[in-house]
Enzyme design. Structure first.
Site, short mmCIF file in Angstrom:
data_model
loop_
_atom_site.label_atom_id
_atom_site.label_comp_id
_atom_site.label_asym_id
_atom_site.label_seq_id
_atom_site.Cartn_x
_atom_site.Cartn_y
_atom_site.Cartn_z
N THR A 1 -8.12 11.08 -4.15
CA THR A 1 -8.13 9.96 -5.10
C THR A 1 -9.56 9.49 -5.41
O THR A 1 -9.89 9.16 -6.55
CB THR A 1 -7.28 8.81 -4.54
OG1 THR A 1 -5.95 9.30 -4.37
CG2 THR A 1 -7.24 7.62 -5.46
N SER B 1 0.03 9.16 0.51
CA SER B 1 0.64 10.46 0.24
C SER B 1 -0.07 11.50 1.09
O SER B 1 -1.28 11.40 1.34
CB SER B 1 0.47 10.79 -1.25
OG SER B 1 0.44 12.19 -1.42
N LYS C 1 -5.37 3.56 9.84
CA LYS C 1 -6.18 3.11 8.70
C LYS C 1 -5.37 2.20 7.78
O LYS C 1 -5.87 1.21 7.27
CB LYS C 1 -6.71 4.31 7.92
CG LYS C 1 -7.75 5.09 8.71
CD LYS C 1 -8.55 6.03 7.83
CE LYS C 1 -7.76 7.22 7.36
NZ LYS C 1 -7.64 8.32 8.32
N ASP D 1 0.84 -1.20 0.00
CA ASP D 1 0.00 0.00 0.00
C ASP D 1 0.87 1.25 0.00
O ASP D 1 2.08 1.19 0.27
CB ASP D 1 -0.91 -0.01 1.24
CG ASP D 1 -2.15 0.84 1.09
OD1 ASP D 1 -2.29 1.56 0.08
OD2 ASP D 1 -3.00 0.80 2.01
N SER E 1 -3.88 8.81 12.84
CA SER E 1 -5.02 8.71 11.93
C SER E 1 -4.64 7.95 10.65
O SER E 1 -5.31 7.01 10.24
CB SER E 1 -5.50 10.12 11.59
OG SER E 1 -6.40 10.11 10.52
N1 URA Z 1 -4.67 13.66 8.01
C1 URA Z 1 -5.25 12.90 8.95
O1 URA Z 1 -5.26 13.25 10.11
N2 URA Z 1 -5.83 11.74 8.58
C2 URA Z 1 -5.83 11.30 7.30
O2 URA Z 1 -6.35 10.24 7.04
C3 URA Z 1 -5.22 12.10 6.32
C4 URA Z 1 -4.64 13.29 6.70
#
Ligand code: URA
Length: 452
Positions: free
Chosen positions: A123, A86, A190, A83, A186
Site C-alpha cells: 500500500t 490483508s 502492530k 482498521d 507480527s
Molecule cells: N507477515 C508478517 O510476519 N508481518 C507482517 O507485518 C506482514 C506479513
C-alpha cells in the site's frame, strides 16, 4: 522453569517448553533493546518454527511485541477507530478505498501499512506513486490528519513495535517469514499498537496468495481470531479469492488510478468494488456505526454517490503532501509508462485458469516491485485491463495491457502473460470472492474510547 538469559529461553523453546507471559515480555524486550543479538533472534525464530506456540503463548507474544514500543492513543476522537489488514494479493488496493469510505461514514482509520516485497504490492508503494505523498509523517502530523480528515494511511513509525521491526529483518534471512505464529504475532501486535477498536482481516487464498492453500489460510484466520479474542478488540476475519487478480490492474500508479475511478463513480471492476464494500461494511458493523450489512452497505453507497468518500481521499492526499487536484487531473498527477502494449489471446475461448503469482512476478520484473527490501521501484509500470476467470475472449482480444519502461521489458512481460493464461473451450466458474469465518461476529464497539 527458570530461564532468564536469551540462551536459556531459546533452549526452552527448542525443547518445546511453554514460556510464561513474563518470559515472552523478556523476549520482546531483549529484541527491542538489542540485548539479544541477531544470531539469537534467528535461533529463536527457528525454534518457534519447529515447535510452534500454543494459543496462550501466541497471545502473550503478540501483546509483548505490542508493548515493546509506543501504542497510539486516539481517545480524543469522536468515533470508533477502525482498521483492516490483508495478507496481500495481486491488484489488492482495497485499503486505499476502504479508509476514506469508512471515514466518510463516521469511523476513524489510522492505517499503518507496509511495502511490497515479493510478488504482491504494498500500500505504501502505491501511495508513493502520488508525487509528494509523505508515508512517514511525524506522529503529530498523522494524528492531526486522522482527526481532521478521518483517515491516514502511513508507514510504521520507528517506535511502534520496534521488536517486530528487528525480528522481521532477521526472519527475512532465516527462512522464518512464513511461520504462522510469527506472522500472527507480527501483524496483530502492530494493529493493536495502532489503537484500533475493531479490525477486519482479509486472508487471501488461491494461487496468487501468500498462503495459497485454503486449509492453511483458514487455520491462520482462525488462530488470529482466537488471539484477538479477549483483547477487547472486535475482529472479523474473511477468506478472499486470489485465483485471479483483484480488479483489472496490478502496478502502483495503475491501482491508485483504479481507486480514483472507484471513489469517483467511474467504471470500476465489480470484484474490487464488492470486496471493498463488504470489508468496509463489516467494519461499520464492528464499530457500532451500523447494525447490519444491508444498512452499512447502503450507507457506504451514499458516501460514494455524494462524493464524500472521494473527498476524504483527496483531503488525505493533500494533507500528507500530495497534489490537491488528484481527482480532477489523475492523468497529470500519476506517472505513466512510456510503452503500453496489449497482450492478445492466440485463440478464442474461456479463461480457465490464471497463474496470478506469475502475473505478480511479472510486475516485479517490469520494475513495479522489489526483490530486496529498500530497492527502488518504478511506480508507472504494471498490467492494466487484466481479464478474469470465466470470461470469454476472442482471438486477438487483449488478455492484459503491459505498461513498461522499455520495449524489451514489454516483450519479456508479454511472453510471461501469455504463459499465465489458460484459455479453453468450457467456461470455468470462478471461486467465491469472499467467505466470512463463522465465528466472525466479535463484540461490537459502542464508544470511541481507546485505552492504548
Ligand atoms: N507477515 C508478517 O510476519 N508481518 C507482517 O507485518 C506482514 C506479513
Amino acid at each position: 522453569m527458570n530461564a532468564t538469559s536469551a540462551a536459556a529461553l531459546i533452549r526452552a523453546k527448542r525443547e518445546d517448553q511453554r514460556l510464561s507471559a513474563a518470559q515472552w515480555r523478556e523476549v520482546a524486550q531483549g529484541i527491542a533493546e538489542n540485548t539479544w543479538c541477531d544470531a539469537q533472534l534467528g535461533a529463536f525464530a527457528m525454534a518457534v518454527a519447529w515447535r510452534g506456540l500454543d494459543l496462550r503463548e501466541c497471545r502473550d507474544f503478540t501483546f509483548a511485541l505490542r508493548d515493546s514500543g509506543r501504542c497510539l492513543n486516539w481517545s480524543d476522537l469522536p468515533g470508533p477507530v477502525l482498521d483492516k489488514h490483508s495478507t496481500g494479493g495481486v491488484g489488492d488496493c482495497v485499503s486505499l478505498a476502504l479508509a476514506p469510505l469508512v471515514s466518510a461514514c463516521g469511523g476513524f482509520v489510522p492505517m499503518i501499512s507496509g511495502r511490497g516485497l515479493g510478488h504482491t504490492g504494498g500500500t505504501l508503494d502505491k501511495l508513493e506513486s502520488i508525487a509528494g505523498y509523505d508515508v512517514n509523517p511525524s506522529p503529530e502530523r498523522m494524528h492531526r490528519v486522522v482527526r481532521e480528515v478521518g483517515c491516514a494511511i502511513v508507514g510504521q513509525n520507528a517506535d511502534l513495535v520496534p521488536a517486530d521491526r528487528r525480528l522481521y529483518t532477521v526472519r527475512d534471512v532465516t527462512a522464518t517469514v512464513d511461520v504462522p505464529d510469527l506472522i500472527i504475532a507480527s501483524i496483530l501486535s502492530k494493529k493493536f499498537a495502532g489503537g484500533a477498536q475493531a479490525l477486519v482481516l482479509d486472508i487471501k487464498t488461491g494461487n496468487g496468495a501468500q498462503t495459497p492453500d485454503e486449509t492453511a489460510a483458514m487455520a491462520l484466520a482462525t488462530r488470529m481470531h482466537a488471539v484477538a479474542a479477549g483483547s477487547g478488540i472486535a475482529l472479523a476475519a474473511a477468506l478472499s479469492d486470489m485465483d485471479q487478480v483483484l480488479g483489472r490492474d496490478a502496478g502502483n500508479a495503475l491501482e491508485v488510478r483504479a481507486i480514483v475511478d472507484l471513489l469517483s463513480g467511474r467504471a470500476c471492476d465489480p470484484r474490487l468494488r464488492e470486496l471493498t464494500l463488504a470489508l468496509s461494511a463489516e467494519l461499520l458493523c464492528l464499530g457500532g456505526i451500523e447494525p447490519d450489512h444491508p444498512g452499512a452497505t447502503a450507507r457506504l453507497q451514499r458516501a460514494l454517490d455524494c462524493g464524500e468518500a472521494a473527498e476524504r481521499f483527496a483531503r488525505m492526499v493533500a494533507a500528507l503532501g500530495g497534489p490537491a487536484d488528484l481527482f480532477e487531473h489523475p492523468q497529470q498527477c500519476l506517472p505513466q509508462a512510456p510503452v503500453q502494449r496489449p497482450v492478445v489471446a492466440s485463440h478464442a475461448g474461456f479463461i480457465q485458469s490464471i497463474a496470478v503469482r506469475e502475473l505478480g512476478e511479472c510486475v516485479v520484473a517490469l520494475g513495479g516491485g522489489r526483490r530486496v527490501p529498500g530497492a527502488p521501484i518504478d511506480h508507472a509500470v504494471g498490467l492494466a485491463g487484466v481479464r478474469g476467470l470465466g470470461e470469454r475472449v476472442d482471438q486477438g482480444e487483449p488478455l492484459a495491457i503491459v505498461h513498461a519502461r522499455t520495449a524489451s521489458d514489454a516483450d519479456a512481460a508479454t511472453a510471461r502473460i501469455l504463459g499465465a493464461f489458460r484459455v479453453g473451450e468450457a467456461p470455468a466458474p470462478p471461486a467465491p470472492l469472499l467467505r466470512w469465518l463463522p465465528q466472525a461476529q466479535a463484540p461490537r464497539a459502542k464508544t470511541a474510547t481507546v485505552t492504548a
